[in-house]
Enzyme design. Sequence first.
Site, short mmCIF file in Angstrom:
data_model
loop_
_atom_site.label_atom_id
_atom_site.label_comp_id
_atom_site.label_asym_id
_atom_site.label_seq_id
_atom_site.Cartn_x
_atom_site.Cartn_y
_atom_site.Cartn_z
N SER A 142 16.64 8.81 43.59
CA SER A 142 17.71 7.91 43.25
C SER A 142 19.10 8.78 43.72
O SER A 142 19.18 9.86 43.80
CB SER A 142 17.85 7.45 41.77
OG SER A 142 18.75 6.69 41.53
N TYR A 156 16.42 9.65 32.93
CA TYR A 156 15.88 9.08 34.26
C TYR A 156 16.53 10.14 35.44
O TYR A 156 15.90 10.62 36.29
CB TYR A 156 16.63 7.70 34.51
CG TYR A 156 16.49 7.11 35.59
CD1 TYR A 156 15.14 6.70 36.25
CD2 TYR A 156 17.45 7.15 36.72
CE1 TYR A 156 14.87 6.17 37.38
CE2 TYR A 156 17.48 6.57 37.74
CZ TYR A 156 16.10 6.05 38.33
OH TYR A 156 16.07 5.29 39.62
P1 NAI Z 1 10.60 -2.24 39.89
O1 NAI Z 1 10.32 -2.08 38.46
O2 NAI Z 1 11.16 -3.47 40.59
O3 NAI Z 1 9.04 -2.03 40.45
C1 NAI Z 1 8.35 -0.84 39.99
C2 NAI Z 1 6.85 -0.96 40.17
O4 NAI Z 1 6.06 0.32 39.60
C3 NAI Z 1 6.35 -2.14 39.51
O5 NAI Z 1 5.53 -2.97 40.22
C4 NAI Z 1 5.56 -1.54 38.23
O6 NAI Z 1 4.61 -2.29 37.75
C5 NAI Z 1 5.25 -0.22 38.88
N1 NAI Z 1 4.99 1.01 37.88
C6 NAI Z 1 5.76 1.13 36.85
N2 NAI Z 1 5.00 2.33 36.11
C7 NAI Z 1 4.01 2.44 36.81
C8 NAI Z 1 2.92 3.45 36.65
N3 NAI Z 1 3.06 4.27 35.55
N4 NAI Z 1 2.07 3.61 37.52
C9 NAI Z 1 1.85 2.68 38.56
N5 NAI Z 1 2.91 1.87 38.82
C10 NAI Z 1 4.01 1.60 37.99
O7 NAI Z 1 11.28 -1.13 40.07
P2 NAI Z 1 12.07 -0.63 41.62
O8 NAI Z 1 13.57 -1.11 41.16
O9 NAI Z 1 11.54 -1.43 42.77
O10 NAI Z 1 12.09 0.97 41.60
C11 NAI Z 1 11.14 1.47 42.29
C12 NAI Z 1 11.49 3.06 42.55
O11 NAI Z 1 12.87 3.28 42.87
C13 NAI Z 1 11.69 3.86 41.09
O12 NAI Z 1 11.13 5.04 41.46
C14 NAI Z 1 13.08 3.69 40.81
O13 NAI Z 1 13.41 4.88 40.12
C15 NAI Z 1 13.79 3.80 42.20
N6 NAI Z 1 15.27 3.47 42.28
C16 NAI Z 1 15.52 2.18 42.30
C17 NAI Z 1 16.74 1.62 42.29
C18 NAI Z 1 17.16 0.21 42.06
O14 NAI Z 1 18.11 -0.12 42.04
N7 NAI Z 1 16.41 -0.98 41.92
C19 NAI Z 1 17.92 2.57 42.60
C20 NAI Z 1 17.34 3.81 42.81
C21 NAI Z 1 16.04 4.22 42.83
#
Ligand code: NAI
Length: 249
Positions: A142, A156
């Site tokens: 991130s 985080y």
């Molecule tokens: P999201 O919440 O939309 O999707 C995350 C997915 O990971 C979900 O399907 C969830 O069920 C799954 N998940 C959560 N905990 C889990 C676990 N213990 N084991 C297996 N699966 C698990 O999140 P998003 O926004 O798509 O984020 C994805 C990655 O991108 C994360 O690492 C986040 O930190 C990173 N990120 C996101 C940003 C954003 O603006 N959305 C910005 C920078 C980084």
Amino acid sequence: MFRMDGKVAVVTGGAKGIGRGMARVFAQAGARVAVLDLDEGAGQGVVEAIRKEGGEALFLRADVARLPDLQAAAGKVEAAFGGADILLANAGIYPQASLLTMEEADWERVMAVNLKGMFLAVKAFLPLLRRSRAGRIVLTSSITGPITGYPGWSHYGATKAGMLGFMRSAAIELAPYGITVNAVLPGNVATEGLGELSEDYRRKMEATIPLRRLGTPEEVAYAALFLASEEARYITGHALVVDGSQTLP
Ligand code: NAI
């Protein structure tokens, strides 16, 4: 160029958001994709969408904080696809917690999923990646942590900066095996995890981004696709920022 035919890609947290974008983009590029996630319903939906587009995918329920889940998933990926070439260690959570009230359990959960979960995914899939001709690991870090900060996200930010510390040593250590280790650093991407953004918040956020909009999961996925491609074979230990230049001074 940047084709993934014959490759097997594993994406953690692949049921929603950025991970779902990665699963679909890698499948469109020709990879067979294993979607690992806690959310079976959403994960199956991603697999169906990929199949409808003519791709090949399978869903495996796995909590990245639990090594046995990941090892079982690695066994199933090997049985179904014969191995794995690419690990997209993407699963992550970002609950906000003020430092004035943050409990030890809040800290530990974010560490367990984001940082330990990344390591455990690498640990579980490394035996398969070692057998690949061109193993690739792409971590979803991130901008928060490695470059900037955000109130309520100190735990985080620590995990996302920690991922880059891991990456730099792992890149050197795994180079002799032909495995590259890189990271994407997304800025603000509208996903389920961010929740419903109010118009006001979105406008304020967009005003801070030179490209004047949030990113999409696919735009992060294309960066990961490049890093995982054959063409990026001379790039390892690199952190690729995908943020519309939000963090340019
Ligand atoms: P999201 O919440 O939309 O999707 C995350 C997915 O990971 C979900 O399907 C969830 O069920 C799954 N998940 C959560 N905990 C889990 C676990 N213990 N084991 C297996 N699966 C698990 O999140 P998003 O926004 O798509 O984020 C994805 C990655 O991108 C994360 O690492 C986040 O930190 C990173 N990120 C996101 C940003 C954003 O603006 N959305 C910005 C920078 C980084």
